[in-house]
Scaffold this motif. Structure first.
Motif, PDB file in Angstrom:
ATOM      1  N   GLU A 175      20.429  65.936  15.016  1.00  0.00           N
ATOM      2  CA  GLU A 175      20.465  64.741  15.858  1.00  0.00           C
ATOM      3  C   GLU A 175      20.850  63.497  15.054  1.00  0.00           C
ATOM      4  OE1 GLU A 175      16.397  65.224  14.157  1.00  0.00           O
ATOM      5  OE2 GLU A 175      17.787  66.547  15.224  1.00  0.00           O
ATOM      6  N   TYR A 176      20.684  63.563  13.739  1.00  0.00           N
ATOM      7  CA  TYR A 176      21.007  62.414  12.899  1.00  0.00           C
ATOM      8  C   TYR A 176      22.517  62.235  12.746  1.00  0.00           C
ATOM      9  CZ  TYR A 176      19.856  58.817   9.454  1.00  0.00           C
ATOM     10  OH  TYR A 176      19.695  57.613   8.810  1.00  0.00           O
ATOM     11  N   VAL A 177      23.292  63.240  13.136  1.00  0.00           N
ATOM     12  CA  VAL A 177      24.754  63.153  13.015  1.00  0.00           C
ATOM     13  C   VAL A 177      25.282  61.955  13.802  1.00  0.00           C
ATOM     14  CG1 VAL A 177      26.925  64.305  13.626  1.00  0.00           C
ATOM     15  CG2 VAL A 177      25.093  65.597  12.512  1.00  0.00           C
ATOM     16  N   ALA A 178      24.727  61.702  14.978  1.00  0.00           N
ATOM     17  CA  ALA A 178      25.187  60.568  15.782  1.00  0.00           C
ATOM     18  C   ALA A 178      24.949  59.247  15.062  1.00  0.00           C
ATOM     19  CB  ALA A 178      24.496  60.574  17.146  1.00  0.00           C
ATOM     20  N   LYS A 179      23.796  59.130  14.391  1.00  0.00           N
ATOM     21  CA  LYS A 179      23.517  57.911  13.617  1.00  0.00           C
ATOM     22  C   LYS A 179      24.477  57.789  12.443  1.00  0.00           C
ATOM     23  CE  LYS A 179      18.593  57.788  14.816  1.00  0.00           C
ATOM     24  NZ  LYS A 179      17.199  57.835  14.293  1.00  0.00           N
ATOM     25  N   THR A 180      24.800  58.933  11.850  1.00  0.00           N
ATOM     26  CA  THR A 180      25.769  58.935  10.752  1.00  0.00           C
ATOM     27  C   THR A 180      27.117  58.411  11.240  1.00  0.00           C
ATOM     28  OG1 THR A 180      24.671  60.820   9.704  1.00  0.00           O
ATOM     29  CG2 THR A 180      26.940  60.382   9.046  1.00  0.00           C
ATOM     30  N   ALA A 181      27.537  58.874  12.407  1.00  0.00           N
ATOM     31  CA  ALA A 181      28.820  58.433  12.959  1.00  0.00           C
ATOM     32  C   ALA A 181      28.828  56.918  13.172  1.00  0.00           C
ATOM     33  CB  ALA A 181      29.095  59.155  14.279  1.00  0.00           C
ATOM     34  N   ALA A 182      27.731  56.374  13.683  1.00  0.00           N
ATOM     35  CA  ALA A 182      27.659  54.938  13.939  1.00  0.00           C
ATOM     36  C   ALA A 182      27.682  54.113  12.650  1.00  0.00           C
ATOM     37  CB  ALA A 182      26.399  54.623  14.742  1.00  0.00           C
ATOM     38  N   ARG A 183      27.282  54.749  11.557  1.00  0.00           N
ATOM     39  CA  ARG A 183      27.220  54.036  10.277  1.00  0.00           C
ATOM     40  C   ARG A 183      28.385  54.384   9.356  1.00  0.00           C
ATOM     41  NH1 ARG A 183      20.785  55.514   9.528  1.00  0.00           N
ATOM     42  NH2 ARG A 183      20.052  54.230  11.270  1.00  0.00           N
ATOM     43  N   ALA A 210      33.517  54.260  15.884  1.00  0.00           N
ATOM     44  CA  ALA A 210      32.178  54.366  16.491  1.00  0.00           C
ATOM     45  C   ALA A 210      31.212  53.357  15.884  1.00  0.00           C
ATOM     46  CB  ALA A 210      31.639  55.780  16.311  1.00  0.00           C
ATOM     47  N   LYS A 211      31.753  52.319  15.272  1.00  0.00           N
ATOM     48  CA  LYS A 211      30.945  51.344  14.529  1.00  0.00           C
ATOM     49  C   LYS A 211      29.740  50.844  15.321  1.00  0.00           C
ATOM     50  CE  LYS A 211      31.332  46.872  12.182  1.00  0.00           C
ATOM     51  NZ  LYS A 211      32.248  45.776  11.793  1.00  0.00           N
ATOM     52  N   ASP A 212      28.551  51.117  14.760  1.00  0.00           N
ATOM     53  CA  ASP A 212      27.271  50.631  15.291  1.00  0.00           C
ATOM     54  C   ASP A 212      27.044  51.000  16.753  1.00  0.00           C
ATOM     55  OD1 ASP A 212      26.651  49.508  12.821  1.00  0.00           O
ATOM     56  OD2 ASP A 212      27.584  47.589  13.322  1.00  0.00           O
ATOM     57  N   ASP A 213      27.636  52.109  17.205  1.00  0.00           N
ATOM     58  CA  ASP A 213      27.470  52.553  18.590  1.00  0.00           C
ATOM     59  C   ASP A 213      26.167  53.336  18.723  1.00  0.00           C
ATOM     60  OD1 ASP A 213      27.573  53.622  21.124  1.00  0.00           O
ATOM     61  OD2 ASP A 213      29.660  54.284  20.991  1.00  0.00           O
ATOM     62  N   GLY A 214      25.126  52.671  19.202  1.00  0.00           N
ATOM     63  CA  GLY A 214      23.816  53.300  19.324  1.00  0.00           C
ATOM     64  C   GLY A 214      23.704  54.250  20.500  1.00  0.00           C
ATOM     65  N   SER A 215      24.729  54.321  21.342  1.00  0.00           N
ATOM     66  CA  SER A 215      24.665  55.201  22.520  1.00  0.00           C
ATOM     67  C   SER A 215      25.260  56.579  22.255  1.00  0.00           C
ATOM     68  CB  SER A 215      25.403  54.548  23.696  1.00  0.00           C
ATOM     69  OG  SER A 215      26.800  54.488  23.418  1.00  0.00           O
ATOM     70  N   LEU A 216      25.824  56.790  21.063  1.00  0.00           N
ATOM     71  CA  LEU A 216      26.444  58.078  20.751  1.00  0.00           C
ATOM     72  C   LEU A 216      25.438  59.216  20.822  1.00  0.00           C
ATOM     73  CD1 LEU A 216      28.771  57.627  17.639  1.00  0.00           C
ATOM     74  CD2 LEU A 216      29.466  58.094  19.985  1.00  0.00           C
ATOM     75  N   THR A 217      25.891  60.354  21.331  1.00  0.00           N
ATOM     76  CA  THR A 217      25.092  61.581  21.284  1.00  0.00           C
ATOM     77  C   THR A 217      25.668  62.501  20.209  1.00  0.00           C
ATOM     78  OG1 THR A 217      26.474  62.757  22.867  1.00  0.00           O
ATOM     79  CG2 THR A 217      24.677  61.410  23.760  1.00  0.00           C
ATOM     80  N   LEU A 218      24.936  63.552  19.901  1.00  0.00           N
ATOM     81  CA  LEU A 218      25.435  64.543  18.949  1.00  0.00           C
ATOM     82  C   LEU A 218      26.762  65.120  19.442  1.00  0.00           C
ATOM     83  CD1 LEU A 218      25.233  66.475  16.513  1.00  0.00           C
ATOM     84  CD2 LEU A 218      23.764  67.956  17.928  1.00  0.00           C
ATOM     85  N   THR A 219      26.849  65.429  20.735  1.00  0.00           N
ATOM     86  CA  THR A 219      28.086  65.985  21.294  1.00  0.00           C
ATOM     87  C   THR A 219      29.245  65.014  21.131  1.00  0.00           C
ATOM     88  OG1 THR A 219      26.869  67.313  22.892  1.00  0.00           O
ATOM     89  CG2 THR A 219      29.176  66.873  23.387  1.00  0.00           C
TER      90      THR A 219
END
Length: 278
Positions: free
Chosen positions: A214-222, A260-269
């Motif tokens: 689930e942390y992958v989405a946070k990685t993408a945003a960062r 995806a910069k700082d996009d907090g709505s991203l999901t893992l998918t």
């Protein structure tokens, strides 16, 4: 079910130990001495395997053949087996990609091919690796029976050849790359005299990131700032005479998420879908 005669190609450290476990439920476990080293002879002898002189003899006698060899040799070995029109169950248990496994299945039209992937250490000294299987249900059931009540645990993933190989390589990609990253991180820290402090920082967290997808989405945003940070780390490695390519590759991978910069709505998918789109 009658006890099958099993052939092992070739008895390396993993192959010999797996074959020794198979011997529990087999009439015999054969191996071919032709062209093998003294170390192979010793391993096979210690594992209680039965030597035969030629590959043809092994294939003539074997109901089930297990291929466990260096990945580069997997297809050549399958071609050699195909040349003898082997018609039993062929377990392709090497660490190769799903496409190669499917090519090998196509090379063996007379055999029933089972895809296998061993996750874990050789089954000696209390170790209990898992042999993941995929392929025709009747054939995977035979392999499960072969390793029943042994140190090799078996698990069937499905009927599609390639699934077991995909699981094996997915896990190996993380596990083995992680070990290399440890070497780079400690090497970088040692160059600046802070390696013990690095180990102390890391010891406060022992969980595996692989168990936290689930942390992958946070990685993408960062990713927009993590990528440049890894480029800085790569420069630091290069200055220490250590190879920077792995971190540069990671930075290049992160760049796929720059939008995806700082996009907090991203999901893992969402994150995985974006990662698959250059």
């Amino acid at each position: 079910m009658d006890q099958p005669t099993v052939g092992i190609l070739h008895p390396g450290s993993m192959g010999a130990a797996v074959a020794a476990c198979a011997a529990t439920n087999a009439a015999a476990v054969l191996w071919c001495r032709a062209g093998r080293s003294a170390a192979s002879v010793e391993r096979a002898t210690q594992s209680g395997l039965t030597p035969v002189a030629t590959l043809a003899e092994l294939l003539d006698c074997g109901d089930i053949v297990i291929s466990l060899c260096p990945p580069a040799a997997a297809e050549d070995l399958a071609r050699a087996v195909a040349g003898h029109r082997f018609a039993g169950v062929y377990v392709e248990a090497n660490a190769i990609n799903p496409q190669r496994t499917q090519r090998i299945a196509a090379l063996l039209p007379d055999a029933t091919v089972v895809d296998g992937g061993v996750v874990g250490s050789p089954p000696v000294g209390g170790k209990t690796p898992t042999l993941y299987l995929s392929g025709p249900a009747d054939a995977t059931a035979r392999i499960e029976a072969l390793f029943a009540d042994t140190a090799v645990q078996s698990a069937v993933l499905g009927t599609k050849v390639g699934q077991a190989s995909a699981l094996k390589l997915s896990y190996a990609a993380f596990q083995k790359t992680s070990r290399v990253l440890v070497a780079l991180a400690v090497g970088m820290a040692r160059e600046h005299g802070v390696d013990q402090e690095l180990i102390e920082v890391a010891s406060r967290r022992t969980d595996s990131y692989l168990a936290e997808p689930e942390y992958v989405a946070k990685t993408a945003a960062r990713a927009w700032r993590w990528g440049p940070e890894l480029e800085e780390a790569a420069d630091t490695l290069a200055a220490a005479g250590l190879p920077p390519e792995m971190l540069r590759a990671a930075a290049s991978t992160l760049a796929r998420w720059n939008d995806a910069k700082d996009d907090g709505s991203l999901t893992l998918t969402d994150a995985l879908d974006r990662l698959a789109q250059p």
